[in-house]
Design a protein around this motif. Structure first.
Motif, short mmCIF file in Angstrom:
data_model
loop_
_atom_site.label_atom_id
_atom_site.label_comp_id
_atom_site.label_asym_id
_atom_site.label_seq_id
_atom_site.Cartn_x
_atom_site.Cartn_y
_atom_site.Cartn_z
N LYS A 192 70.45 54.11 7.72
CA LYS A 192 71.03 55.36 8.21
C LYS A 192 71.50 55.21 9.65
CE LYS A 192 68.79 59.11 9.41
NZ LYS A 192 67.67 60.10 9.34
N ARG A 193 70.77 54.39 10.42
CA ARG A 193 71.10 54.27 11.85
C ARG A 193 72.21 53.27 12.13
NH1 ARG A 193 65.65 52.76 14.40
NH2 ARG A 193 66.85 52.70 16.33
N PHE A 194 72.47 52.36 11.19
CA PHE A 194 73.55 51.39 11.40
C PHE A 194 74.91 52.06 11.27
CE2 PHE A 194 70.65 47.81 9.78
CZ PHE A 194 70.38 47.36 11.07
N PRO A 195 75.78 51.93 12.28
CA PRO A 195 77.13 52.52 12.16
C PRO A 195 78.03 51.63 11.30
CG PRO A 195 76.85 51.45 14.30
CD PRO A 195 75.57 51.25 13.55
N ILE A 196 77.88 51.74 9.98
CA ILE A 196 78.61 50.86 9.08
C ILE A 196 79.47 51.65 8.10
CG2 ILE A 196 76.95 48.96 9.23
CD1 ILE A 196 75.68 50.00 6.68
N ASP A 197 80.35 50.96 7.40
CA ASP A 197 81.26 51.61 6.46
C ASP A 197 81.05 51.18 5.02
OD1 ASP A 197 83.25 52.79 8.58
OD2 ASP A 197 82.96 50.69 9.15
N VAL A 198 80.69 49.92 4.85
CA VAL A 198 80.64 49.33 3.52
C VAL A 198 79.34 48.56 3.31
CG1 VAL A 198 81.79 47.72 1.93
CG2 VAL A 198 83.16 49.02 3.57
N ILE A 199 78.81 48.63 2.09
CA ILE A 199 77.68 47.80 1.70
C ILE A 199 78.15 46.86 0.61
CG2 ILE A 199 75.56 47.90 0.34
CD1 ILE A 199 74.66 50.20 1.97
N LYS A 200 77.93 45.57 0.79
CA LYS A 200 78.29 44.61 -0.26
C LYS A 200 77.02 44.17 -0.98
CE LYS A 200 81.86 41.96 0.36
NZ LYS A 200 82.76 40.87 0.80
N VAL A 201 76.90 44.60 -2.24
CA VAL A 201 75.71 44.28 -3.03
C VAL A 201 75.73 42.80 -3.36
CG1 VAL A 201 74.40 44.81 -5.11
CG2 VAL A 201 75.77 46.59 -4.02
N ASP A 202 74.64 42.11 -3.07
CA ASP A 202 74.59 40.67 -3.27
C ASP A 202 74.84 40.28 -4.72
OD1 ASP A 202 73.90 38.08 -1.88
OD2 ASP A 202 72.57 37.99 -3.62
N GLN A 203 75.52 39.13 -4.88
CA GLN A 203 75.92 38.74 -6.23
C GLN A 203 74.75 38.44 -7.16
OE1 GLN A 203 78.05 34.82 -6.18
NE2 GLN A 203 78.89 35.57 -4.29
N SER A 204 73.58 38.12 -6.59
CA SER A 204 72.43 37.83 -7.46
C SER A 204 72.08 39.04 -8.33
CB SER A 204 71.23 37.41 -6.61
OG SER A 204 70.91 38.40 -5.67
N PHE A 205 72.26 40.25 -7.80
CA PHE A 205 71.97 41.46 -8.58
C PHE A 205 73.05 41.72 -9.63
CE2 PHE A 205 70.09 42.20 -4.35
CZ PHE A 205 68.75 42.25 -4.74
N ILE A 206 74.31 41.43 -9.25
CA ILE A 206 75.41 41.66 -10.19
C ILE A 206 75.26 40.73 -11.40
CG2 ILE A 206 77.93 41.74 -10.44
CD1 ILE A 206 76.70 43.70 -8.31
N ASP A 215 67.59 44.45 -12.42
CA ASP A 215 68.77 44.26 -11.59
C ASP A 215 69.74 45.43 -11.74
OD1 ASP A 215 67.94 41.96 -10.43
OD2 ASP A 215 69.14 40.60 -11.66
N ALA A 216 69.91 45.86 -12.97
CA ALA A 216 70.81 46.99 -13.22
C ALA A 216 70.30 48.23 -12.49
CB ALA A 216 70.92 47.26 -14.72
N ALA A 217 68.99 48.44 -12.53
CA ALA A 217 68.40 49.61 -11.86
C ALA A 217 68.56 49.51 -10.35
CB ALA A 217 66.92 49.73 -12.24
N ILE A 218 68.41 48.31 -9.82
CA ILE A 218 68.56 48.11 -8.37
C ILE A 218 69.99 48.42 -7.93
CG2 ILE A 218 68.57 46.37 -6.52
CD1 ILE A 218 66.15 45.07 -7.97
N VAL A 219 70.95 47.87 -8.67
CA VAL A 219 72.36 48.12 -8.34
C VAL A 219 72.66 49.61 -8.37
CG1 VAL A 219 74.75 47.75 -9.07
CG2 VAL A 219 73.12 45.84 -9.14
N GLN A 220 72.17 50.25 -9.42
CA GLN A 220 72.36 51.69 -9.58
C GLN A 220 71.78 52.45 -8.37
OE1 GLN A 220 70.75 52.56 -13.38
NE2 GLN A 220 71.68 54.60 -13.54
N ALA A 221 70.56 52.07 -7.97
CA ALA A 221 69.88 52.75 -6.86
C ALA A 221 70.62 52.52 -5.54
CB ALA A 221 68.44 52.25 -6.75
#
Ligand code: C2E
Ligand code: CA
Ligand code: CA
Ligand code: CA
Length: 278
Positions: A192-206, A215-221
């Motif tokens: 919440k405190r990081f002034p960021i725009d995008v999160i890139k979900v690591d490919q290991s979860f994909i 993994d599916a639940a983590i990506v969803q969350a």
């Protein structure tokens, strides 16, 4: 077997020695590579999951060795990070990427962003904003075209420093992405405190989406969480249409991976764009 066990250290010593020599050779080679401009930047497309529009390309460095051929970044970035050469490599990549985007502007190529990976060491460098400012000034590129990727673990090394540095970079006009998200154990309050725009979900979860319900639940969350913080989510390493379907259903914003396109040279990317739009 016991005899061998006792002699183990004798084998061990020369191996360590050889490794040291190899490292030194590699470092010397890498210095030469910088002087001879053997480092080239490839670009991997990232699409809007809904519209299919090209939103960004990720700059990924390659070492075109005259004898050894193409050397992948995993084979030299860690060494460069250890020795400090990463600072110069990082600047070279930033310069090439900004120059290329500016060239695309002149050629009328659509205004997608270029994202550049910042190594942990680069990110710790206090003069980073100045370095980037100078490159933007030299190339004439507007900061809105540039996205900076910093890994979750690099951001978490020193949270207060990261927040300050990211603020400065963001105020300069760049977009900020947190790379390899999900591997760095950041707590939600930091996100919440990081002034960021995008999160890139690591490919290991994909990769695990189809066969691993966790993994599916983590990506969803991650997607739900990111959206609640008004952040966009990019999935990296998308390789199958099943993964794509899942991600679309979960309202993932952007997708990147071999299914869309592999990293390619600037020239090949131009042809790829033309093909995609016909
Ligand atoms: P990264 O930043 O996580 O970049 C994504 C990596 O995943 C790239 O590997 C990309 O080619 C690969 N990739 C993309 N889509 C797929 C897919 O569908 N399947 C699979 N299996 N792989 C996919 P690459 O280019 O070999 O780079 C590896 C890492 O090296 C990068 O990981 C990044 O950490 C580092 N790196 C590359 N270029 C730079 C650079 O200019 N500066 C710094 N500091 N690091 C860099
Ligand atoms: Ca990246
Ligand atoms: Ca990544
Ligand atoms: Ca990675």
């Amino acid at each position: 077997a016991k005899e061998q066990g006792r002699n183990n250290y004798q084998f061990y010593t020369p191996t360590v020695h050889t490794k040291g020599i190899k490292r030194l050779q590699m470092e010397t080679m890498l210095r030469h590579a910088l002087e001879r401009n053997e480092l080239v930047v490839y670009y991997q497309p990232r699409l809007d999951a809904r519209t299919g529009k090209l939103v960004c390309v990720e700059a990924l460095v390659r070492w075109k060795h005259p004898q050894l051929g193409m050397i992948p970044p995993d084979d030299f970035i860690p060494l460069a990070e250890d020795t400090g050469l990463i600072t110069r490599i990082g600047e070279t990549v930033l310069k090439q990427a900004c120059r290329q985007r500016q060239l695309w502007n002149r050629q009328g190529v659509p205004p997608f962003r270029v994202s550049v990976n910042l190594s942990p060491r680069q990110f710790r460098q206090m003069d980073l904003p100045e370095v980037i400012h100078n490159i933007l000034a030299d190339t004439g590129l507007a900061p809105e075209y540039l996205e900076l990727e910093i890994t979750e673990s690099a951001a978490m090394q020193d949270v207060n420093y990261a927040i300050l540095m990211l603020k400065v970079l963001k105020e300069m006009g760049m977009t900020i992405a947190i790379d390899d998200f999900g591997t760095g154990y950041s707590s939600l309050s930091y996100l919440k405190r990081f002034p960021i725009d995008v999160i890139k979900v690591d490919q290991s979860f994909i990769r695990g989406i189809k066969d691993d319900s966790e993994d599916a639940a983590i990506v969803q969350a991650i997607i739900v969480l990111a959206h609640s913080l008004n952040l966009d989510v990019t999935a990296e390493g998308v390789e199958t249409s099943e993964q794509l379907e899942f991600l679309k259903n979960q309202q993932c914003n952007e997708i990147q991976g071999y299914l869309i396109g592999k990293p390619m040279s600037a020239e090949t990317l131009r042809d790829w764009i033309v093909l995609e739009n016909t």
